[in-house]
Design a protein around this motif. Structure first.
Motif, short mmCIF file in Angstrom:
data_model
loop_
_atom_site.label_atom_id
_atom_site.label_comp_id
_atom_site.label_asym_id
_atom_site.label_seq_id
_atom_site.Cartn_x
_atom_site.Cartn_y
_atom_site.Cartn_z
N LEU A 87 0.82 -1.21 0.00
CA LEU A 87 0.00 0.00 0.00
C LEU A 87 0.86 1.26 0.00
O LEU A 87 0.55 2.24 -0.67
N PHE A 88 1.95 1.23 0.74
CA PHE A 88 2.85 2.37 0.79
C PHE A 88 3.47 2.63 -0.59
O PHE A 88 3.53 3.77 -1.05
N GLN A 89 3.90 1.55 -1.27
CA GLN A 89 4.48 1.71 -2.61
C GLN A 89 3.46 2.28 -3.58
O GLN A 89 3.78 3.16 -4.39
N MET A 90 2.23 1.79 -3.50
CA MET A 90 1.19 2.30 -4.40
C MET A 90 0.87 3.75 -4.12
O MET A 90 0.63 4.54 -5.03
N MET A 91 0.89 4.12 -2.86
CA MET A 91 0.61 5.50 -2.49
C MET A 91 1.69 6.43 -3.06
O MET A 91 1.39 7.50 -3.60
N ARG A 92 2.95 6.02 -2.96
CA ARG A 92 4.05 6.82 -3.53
C ARG A 92 3.91 6.94 -5.04
O ARG A 92 4.08 8.01 -5.61
N PHE A 93 3.61 5.82 -5.71
CA PHE A 93 3.46 5.83 -7.15
C PHE A 93 2.29 6.72 -7.57
O PHE A 93 2.39 7.50 -8.52
N LEU A 94 1.20 6.63 -6.85
CA LEU A 94 0.03 7.46 -7.15
C LEU A 94 0.36 8.94 -6.97
O LEU A 94 -0.09 9.79 -7.76
N GLY A 95 1.15 9.28 -5.96
CA GLY A 95 1.57 10.66 -5.76
C GLY A 95 2.40 11.16 -6.93
O GLY A 95 2.23 12.30 -7.40
N LYS A 96 3.31 10.31 -7.45
CA LYS A 96 4.14 10.70 -8.59
C LYS A 96 3.28 10.91 -9.84
O LYS A 96 3.47 11.85 -10.59
N VAL A 97 2.32 10.01 -10.04
CA VAL A 97 1.41 10.14 -11.19
C VAL A 97 0.59 11.41 -11.06
O VAL A 97 0.39 12.14 -12.04
N GLY A 98 0.13 11.72 -9.86
CA GLY A 98 -0.66 12.93 -9.64
C GLY A 98 0.13 14.20 -9.96
O GLY A 98 -0.40 15.14 -10.58
N VAL A 99 1.40 14.23 -9.58
CA VAL A 99 2.24 15.38 -9.90
C VAL A 99 2.39 15.51 -11.40
O VAL A 99 2.30 16.61 -11.97
N ASN A 100 2.59 14.37 -12.08
CA ASN A 100 2.74 14.38 -13.53
C ASN A 100 1.48 14.91 -14.21
O ASN A 100 1.53 15.73 -15.11
N ILE A 101 0.32 14.44 -13.76
CA ILE A 101 -0.95 14.89 -14.35
C ILE A 101 -1.15 16.37 -14.09
O ILE A 101 -1.64 17.11 -14.96
N GLN A 123 -2.80 6.17 -18.67
CA GLN A 123 -2.52 4.73 -18.59
C GLN A 123 -1.86 4.40 -17.25
O GLN A 123 -2.14 3.35 -16.66
N ALA A 124 -1.01 5.28 -16.77
CA ALA A 124 -0.37 5.06 -15.46
C ALA A 124 -1.42 5.07 -14.35
O ALA A 124 -1.37 4.25 -13.42
N VAL A 125 -2.39 5.96 -14.44
CA VAL A 125 -3.48 5.99 -13.46
C VAL A 125 -4.26 4.68 -13.51
O VAL A 125 -4.59 4.10 -12.47
N GLN A 126 -4.51 4.19 -14.72
CA GLN A 126 -5.24 2.92 -14.87
C GLN A 126 -4.44 1.76 -14.26
O GLN A 126 -5.01 0.89 -13.60
N ARG A 127 -3.11 1.76 -14.45
CA ARG A 127 -2.28 0.70 -13.87
C ARG A 127 -2.35 0.73 -12.34
O ARG A 127 -2.42 -0.31 -11.69
N VAL A 128 -2.32 1.94 -11.76
CA VAL A 128 -2.42 2.05 -10.30
C VAL A 128 -3.77 1.51 -9.83
O VAL A 128 -3.84 0.74 -8.86
N CYS A 129 -4.83 1.88 -10.52
CA CYS A 129 -6.16 1.39 -10.15
C CYS A 129 -6.23 -0.13 -10.26
O CYS A 129 -6.81 -0.80 -9.39
N ASP A 130 -5.63 -0.69 -11.31
CA ASP A 130 -5.61 -2.15 -11.47
C ASP A 130 -4.84 -2.83 -10.34
O ASP A 130 -5.25 -3.86 -9.82
N ARG A 131 -3.70 -2.23 -9.95
CA ARG A 131 -2.91 -2.79 -8.85
C ARG A 131 -3.68 -2.73 -7.54
O ARG A 131 -3.64 -3.69 -6.75
N ILE A 132 -4.36 -1.64 -7.30
CA ILE A 132 -5.15 -1.51 -6.07
C ILE A 132 -6.28 -2.55 -6.07
O ILE A 132 -6.52 -3.21 -5.06
N GLU A 133 -6.94 -2.71 -7.21
CA GLU A 133 -8.02 -3.70 -7.30
C GLU A 133 -7.49 -5.11 -7.07
O GLU A 133 -8.10 -5.90 -6.35
N ALA A 134 -6.34 -5.44 -7.65
CA ALA A 134 -5.74 -6.77 -7.45
C ALA A 134 -5.36 -6.98 -5.99
O ALA A 134 -5.56 -8.07 -5.44
N LEU A 135 -4.83 -5.93 -5.36
CA LEU A 135 -4.46 -6.04 -3.96
C LEU A 135 -5.70 -6.26 -3.08
O LEU A 135 -5.69 -7.09 -2.18
N LEU A 136 -6.75 -5.53 -3.38
CA LEU A 136 -7.99 -5.70 -2.62
C LEU A 136 -8.58 -7.11 -2.82
O LEU A 136 -9.09 -7.72 -1.88
#
Length: 143
Positions: A87-101, A123-136
């Protein structure tokens, strides 16, 4: 010194380096620890406990025993720690994607033209969402 080593599950005969024994403790302000448990183990069990604690990121043996007992066992505590790391890794990645957007939006607003990075960012946002869904789904399967 002997009492604190026994309290952490480390007997006087422990020959492993201090860094492998761990030293992290949970501190809760205004809530002192008032009960102490002493666990005596054989040397082989001691080695196994210290190695398992080191596998978990150098937590203390006492912390390993506490988390394992309260979480339903060693594997459950390990799964919980891995989940927190994921979850921590995904949160960091999501933060990086948010800055980029945000940067893409700023450039788009300034030029009124679609930026070439827009599709890759979405596409990066979609990958994060897919990872979160898989984790859940994985967490749901463990329960």
């Amino acid at each position: 010194m002997t009492e604190s080593r026994e309290a952490s599950g480390l007997g006087a005969g422990s020959r492993l380096p201090k860094r492998m024994r761990g030293s992290r403790q949970d501190r809760v302000p205004g809530r002192p620890r008032v009960i102490r448990h002493v666990v005596k183990v054989h040397e082989e069990d001691e080695r196994r406990l210290v190695l398992r604690a080191a596998e978990r990121g150098n937590i203390t043996v006492a912390r390993l025993l506490l988390e394992s007992a309260l979480a339903g066992g060693h594997e459950a505590a390990k799964s919980k720690a891995e989940l927190a790391g994921d979850l921590f890794q995904m949160m960091r990645f999501l933060g990086k994607v948010g800055v980029n957007i945000n940067q893409i939006a700023k450039a788009t607003n300034a030029t009124l033209e679609t930026q070439p990075e827009t599709v890759a960012a979405m596409q990066a946002v979609q990958r994060v969402c897919d990872r979160i869904e898989a984790l859940l789904d994985d967490v749901g399967g463990r329960l």
